[in-house]
Motif scaffolding. Structure first.
Motif, PDB file in Angstrom:
ATOM      1  N   ARG A  87      23.132  56.739  -3.909  1.00 31.83           N
ATOM      2  CA  ARG A  87      23.462  55.918  -5.069  1.00 31.83           C
ATOM      3  C   ARG A  87      24.641  55.006  -4.723  1.00 31.83           C
ATOM      4  O   ARG A  87      25.516  55.368  -3.924  1.00 31.83           O
ATOM      5  CB  ARG A  87      23.838  56.828  -6.246  1.00 31.83           C
ATOM      6  CG  ARG A  87      24.097  56.088  -7.539  1.00 31.83           C
ATOM      7  CD  ARG A  87      24.318  57.069  -8.676  1.00 31.83           C
ATOM      8  NE  ARG A  87      24.546  56.382  -9.928  1.00 31.83           N
ATOM      9  CZ  ARG A  87      24.677  56.996 -11.100  1.00 31.83           C
ATOM     10  NH1 ARG A  87      24.601  58.313 -11.155  1.00 31.83           N
ATOM     11  NH2 ARG A  87      24.876  56.294 -12.202  1.00 31.83           N
ATOM     12  N   GLU A  88      24.664  53.809  -5.314  1.00 30.00           N
ATOM     13  CA  GLU A  88      25.726  52.860  -5.016  1.00 30.00           C
ATOM     14  C   GLU A  88      27.092  53.471  -5.304  1.00 30.00           C
ATOM     15  O   GLU A  88      27.314  54.035  -6.371  1.00 30.00           O
ATOM     16  CB  GLU A  88      25.567  51.577  -5.840  1.00 30.00           C
ATOM     17  CG  GLU A  88      24.353  50.737  -5.479  1.00 30.00           C
ATOM     18  CD  GLU A  88      23.103  51.161  -6.221  1.00 30.00           C
ATOM     19  OE1 GLU A  88      23.158  52.195  -6.939  1.00 30.00           O
ATOM     20  OE2 GLU A  88      22.060  50.492  -6.097  1.00 30.00           O
ATOM     21  N   SER A  89      27.993  53.368  -4.340  1.00 31.16           N
ATOM     22  CA  SER A  89      29.355  53.874  -4.491  1.00 31.16           C
ATOM     23  C   SER A  89      30.250  53.151  -3.495  1.00 31.16           C
ATOM     24  O   SER A  89      29.762  52.485  -2.566  1.00 31.16           O
ATOM     25  CB  SER A  89      29.415  55.380  -4.255  1.00 31.16           C
ATOM     26  OG  SER A  89      29.106  55.683  -2.906  1.00 31.16           O
ATOM     27  N   ARG A 114      29.528  54.422   0.062  1.00 32.80           N
ATOM     28  CA  ARG A 114      28.099  54.621   0.323  1.00 32.80           C
ATOM     29  C   ARG A 114      27.772  54.594   1.816  1.00 32.80           C
ATOM     30  O   ARG A 114      27.019  55.448   2.304  1.00 32.80           O
ATOM     31  CB  ARG A 114      27.304  53.529  -0.397  1.00 32.80           C
ATOM     32  CG  ARG A 114      25.805  53.744  -0.397  1.00 32.80           C
ATOM     33  CD  ARG A 114      25.122  52.550  -1.016  1.00 32.80           C
ATOM     34  NE  ARG A 114      23.771  52.808  -1.445  1.00 32.80           N
ATOM     35  CZ  ARG A 114      22.928  51.860  -1.831  1.00 32.80           C
ATOM     36  NH1 ARG A 114      23.319  50.606  -1.868  1.00 32.80           N
ATOM     37  NH2 ARG A 114      21.706  52.166  -2.213  1.00 32.80           N
ATOM     38  N   GLN A 154      28.771  57.755   3.469  1.00 38.30           N
ATOM     39  CA  GLN A 154      27.824  58.828   3.155  1.00 38.30           C
ATOM     40  C   GLN A 154      26.595  58.745   4.054  1.00 38.30           C
ATOM     41  O   GLN A 154      26.122  59.759   4.589  1.00 38.30           O
ATOM     42  CB  GLN A 154      27.397  58.739   1.696  1.00 38.30           C
ATOM     43  CG  GLN A 154      28.478  59.068   0.686  1.00 38.30           C
ATOM     44  CD  GLN A 154      27.933  59.070  -0.727  1.00 38.30           C
ATOM     45  OE1 GLN A 154      26.877  59.649  -1.004  1.00 38.30           O
ATOM     46  NE2 GLN A 154      28.627  58.405  -1.638  1.00 38.30           N
ATOM     47  N   GLU A 158      30.849  47.608  -8.103  1.00 36.64           N
ATOM     48  CA  GLU A 158      29.603  47.835  -8.814  1.00 36.64           C
ATOM     49  C   GLU A 158      29.181  46.589  -9.585  1.00 36.64           C
ATOM     50  O   GLU A 158      28.001  46.210  -9.567  1.00 36.64           O
ATOM     51  CB  GLU A 158      29.758  49.022  -9.770  1.00 36.64           C
ATOM     52  CG  GLU A 158      28.451  49.516 -10.344  1.00 36.64           C
ATOM     53  CD  GLU A 158      28.596  50.868 -11.028  1.00 36.64           C
ATOM     54  OE1 GLU A 158      27.547  51.482 -11.318  1.00 36.64           O
ATOM     55  OE2 GLU A 158      29.741  51.302 -11.277  1.00 36.64           O
TER      56      GLU A 158
END
Length: 301
Positions: free
Chosen positions: A84-86, A89, A92, A250
């Motif tokens: 998921r967008e972060s 990311r 990760q 975001e």
């Protein structure tokens, strides 16, 4: 060329929409797999008599190094569904790739995005490019599935007032269904000659490129509610999203998904689905017919 292979496949994000669709397809073909999830209760149930070689691995996320290495041990191929967008990311993704390499995985199938590049207009596509580059640098066999925006995402663009707002101008987007992506991934994973997909990047799109005004027209016809498109300026786009109080990265991603459409970067229609799956890709209108629950919130009150 298609048939169940002996190697086990690890499907990350298996509790999500794309991961679960892929898991069911692999199970239907008798492919042994490991469903990698955060919560065992949310893992897809693959039937009353699942393959004995298939199981569930619970991890704390892509940065759970020990858990990820254990989940990938004994696996031939990993399907890395993008996180998921972060703000972290890419970190990760790199952690998940490192875990796959440490576990001795031979092939990575990464779910990326069309036009992934260091200077892509869509800021999240830049994250995908950095992940692709990291995977390439490891030397592991890999296949990249570069998906366009989801059909479902277009339906979710509609505000409570029935208006799609964004700085997309009259640009076009060749959105794609989760089903088509899962089918393409299945072909890659079940090919009895998997080497033909090594180092290959597939753009996965729908069968047509629509303007957001055309998207609104299709939604109006299907939902019975008047849906409109309002082409915002860049300044209007940022101002209209201030109420969400979301982090800047975001909001940049939200806004740039529209400016990427305006720039023509999401307009190309690929032949990947008909070429690999041997059937036409699903149109936005057909997806709306098949999944009425996904746009039930758009029906007239």
């Amino acid at each position: 060329m298609i048939g169940a292979r002996s190697g086990r496949v690890a499907v990350t994000g298996a509790s999500g929409l794309l991961g679960s669709k892929l898991a069911f397809r692999l199970a239907a073909e008798g492919a042994p797999q490991r469903l990698v999830v955060r919560d065992a209760a949310r893992a897809p149930r693959l039937g009353d008599d699942p393959l004995p070689e298939s199981d569930v691995a619970v991890v704390g996320g892509y940065t759970d190094t020990r858990g990820m290495v254990e989940a990938f041990t004994g696996v031939d191929t990993v399907v890395l569904v993008s996180a998921r967008e972060s703000a972290d990311r890419v970190a990760q993704h790199r952690a998940a790739v490192d875990a796959a390499i440490a576990a001795g995985v031979g092939h990575l199938v990464y779910v990326s995005f069309v036009g992934a590049a260091p200077d892509a207009t869509f800021t999240f596509a830049r994250d995908h490019w950095r992940t692709e580059e990291y995977i390439r640098a490891t030397g592991v066999r890999h296949t990249f599935l570069r998906d366009n925006l989801y059909h479902r995402g277009l339906a979710l663009m509609v505000g409570e007032d029935g208006v799609i707002r964004g700085p997309a101008g009259d640009g076009r987007v060749a959105s794609v269904s989760h089903d088509d992506i899962a089918d393409v991934a299945s072909v890659v994973l079940l090919d009895t000659d998997p080497g033909r997909h090594d180092g290959v990047t597939y753009d996965v799109t729908g069968p047509e490129a629509l303007t957001l005004a055309e998207v609104a027209d299709v939604l109006s016809a299907v939902t019975g509610r008047e849906i409109a498109y309002h082409p915002e300026t860049l300044e209007e786009a940022y101002a209209s999203r201030e109420r969400f109080r979301a982090p800047r990265f975001e909001v940049d991603g939200w806004v740039s998904s529209y400016t990427a459409i305006a720039a023509g970067e999401l307009a190309r229609v690929s032949d990947t689905v008909p070429r690999l799956v041997e059937r036409p890709a699903q149109s936005f209108a057909a997806w709306l017919d098949d999944y009425p629950e996904e746009w039930a919130h758009l029906r007239p009150a």
